[in-house]
Enzyme design. Structure first.
Site, PDB file in Angstrom:
ATOM      1  N   GLY A 149       6.131  21.893   9.737  1.00 47.95           N
ATOM      2  CA  GLY A 149       7.413  21.259   9.998  1.00 47.95           C
ATOM      3  C   GLY A 149       8.450  21.648   8.957  1.00 47.95           C
TER       4      GLY A 149
ATOM      5  N   HIS B  68      10.547  13.082   8.896  1.00 47.52           N
ATOM      6  CA  HIS B  68      11.122  12.551  10.125  1.00 47.52           C
ATOM      7  C   HIS B  68      11.939  11.314   9.753  1.00 47.52           C
ATOM      8  CE1 HIS B  68      11.308  10.479  14.010  1.00 47.52           C
ATOM      9  NE2 HIS B  68      11.057  11.653  14.575  1.00 47.52           N
ATOM     10  N   PRO B  69      13.110  11.118  10.349  1.00 49.02           N
ATOM     11  CA  PRO B  69      14.005  10.026   9.920  1.00 49.02           C
ATOM     12  C   PRO B  69      13.449   8.616  10.105  1.00 49.02           C
ATOM     13  CG  PRO B  69      14.831  11.091  11.904  1.00 49.02           C
ATOM     14  CD  PRO B  69      13.733  11.948  11.376  1.00 49.02           C
ATOM     15  N   THR B  70      12.494   8.420  11.001  1.00 52.74           N
ATOM     16  CA  THR B  70      11.906   7.081  11.163  1.00 52.74           C
ATOM     17  C   THR B  70      10.379   7.090  11.024  1.00 52.74           C
ATOM     18  OG1 THR B  70      11.755   7.343  13.583  1.00 52.74           O
ATOM     19  CG2 THR B  70      13.749   6.290  12.683  1.00 52.74           C
ATOM     20  N   ALA B  71       9.748   8.214  11.321  1.00 47.41           N
ATOM     21  CA  ALA B  71       8.282   8.272  11.305  1.00 47.41           C
ATOM     22  C   ALA B  71       7.721   8.817  10.001  1.00 47.41           C
ATOM     23  CB  ALA B  71       7.771   9.120  12.474  1.00 47.41           C
ATOM     24  N   GLY B  72       8.556   9.438   9.164  1.00 44.62           N
ATOM     25  CA  GLY B  72       8.086   9.982   7.898  1.00 44.62           C
ATOM     26  C   GLY B  72       7.249  11.217   8.093  1.00 44.62           C
TER      27      GLY B  72
ATOM     28  N   HIS C 133       0.826  -1.210   0.000  1.00 47.91           N
ATOM     29  CA  HIS C 133       0.000   0.000   0.000  1.00 47.91           C
ATOM     30  C   HIS C 133       0.861   1.261   0.000  1.00 47.91           C
ATOM     31  CE1 HIS C 133      -3.060   2.953   1.156  1.00 47.91           C
ATOM     32  NE2 HIS C 133      -3.905   2.073   0.671  1.00 47.91           N
TER      33      HIS C 133
END
Length: 300
Positions: free
Chosen positions: A163, A168-172, A82
């Site tokens: 923002g 974000h480096p892990t959360a996108g 997805h």
């Protein structure tokens, strides 16, 4: 009058039951918010949640859910069929009872700002909250998905609305929106295992390939039934009623020598969508929803 909002968020995990339960519980355990159900999909590797609630409790449930998604899902490792750009991919809101679209738009704005304030995860606004016409379409925001978007998020036309011009480096990032009504998910099951037939009919049905402008559709194989289905996301069952689309699918299937076994509703839908089908099938005259006795129990 009490106010109720319908939310149908999705997060990017559909396989790990412990992670799914930890995220879903944030909604289930929020007083003033009711979890209707949740729908994990292992192939898509995402889970859709359906919930209703009063504005403030629902807002807090969405924020806690997002926070847990950011904590437990690493987009650098996540993979699935997805399209997605973030651990908490979307948070869409829809007016349900006693609340206006404008109030839902305002609440979506509050949620977006609070997401960045609490978690420093960038936010895109879509639907009625979109900052331009392109961003009303989820496909535009998701173009390239997480992996592609993080390479171009510094560009003005692809940067988040809240923002920094980065993910974000892990959360996108998360897409927050409000709209008049949510989609109705429907599978029309065909009496065949030939997925090419379902895909051909889906192409006739969906808007981008010349079908109904309010429908997106795919053909797929249903393992649990050993049959194929035409799977649809219907975005306006008032102007494009379910019975009209069903008849087209039935006619096209018959032309290919295939019957229709049935229709599967995925998740919830509004009364009006089924009343429209009944009215068409029965040729109802002067029918009023007040004639449905259960409707009189609402508000007692």
């Amino acid at each position: 009058m009490s106010q109720f909002i319908h939310a149908v968020p999705n997060f990017s995990e559909g396989r790990d039951q412990k992670i799914i339960e930890a995220i879903v519980s944030q909604v289930r355990e929020t007083e003033g918010c009711k979890l209707i159900d949740f729908y994990p999909d292992a192939e898509f590797n995402r889970t859709v949640i359906e919930a209703i609630g009063r504005p403030e409790p629902l807002k807090e449930a969405m924020l806690k859910m997002a926070g847990k998604s950011y904590e437990l899902i690493d987009m650098e490792k996540q993979q699935g069929a997805h399209p997605r750009i973030g651990a908490q991919d979307t948070i869409p809101l829809f007016p349900l009872k006693g609340v206006t679209l404008e109030e839902c738009v305002a609440l979506a704005e509050e949620i977006g700002r609070e997401i960045y304030k609490r978690y420093e995860v960038p936010v895109f606004f879509s639907g009625e909250n979109a900052r331009n016409e392109d961003r009303k379409n989820l496909a535009f925001i998701r173009k390239g998905q997480y992996e592609g978007l993080k390479k171009v998020a510094h560009l003005p036309e692809r940067a988040p609305d809240i923002g920094p011009a980065a993910l974000h480096p892990t959360a996108g990032a998360t897409i927050v929106s409000a709209a008049t009504c949510g989609l109705t998910a429907v599978n029309v099951i065909l009496d065949t295992t030939d997925v090419s037939i379902a895909k051909a009919i889906a192409m006739m049905v969906r808007g981008p390939s010349g079908g109904f402008s309010t429908i997106r559709s795919v053909g797929f194989y249903m393992e649990d039934k050993d049959k194929v289905a035409v799977s649809m996301n219907m975005f306006d069952t008032q102007n494009t009623p379910l019975h009209r689309v069903f008849r087209l699918i039935e006619d096209e299937a018959r032309a290919k020598g295939v019957g229709v076994l049935g229709t599967q509703i995925v998740g919830t839908l509004h009364n009006d969508a089924l009343i429209s089908c009944a009215g068409h099938a029965l040729r109802l005259v002067d029918f009023d929803p007040k004639q449905i006795i259960e409707n009189h129990m609402i508000g007692l």
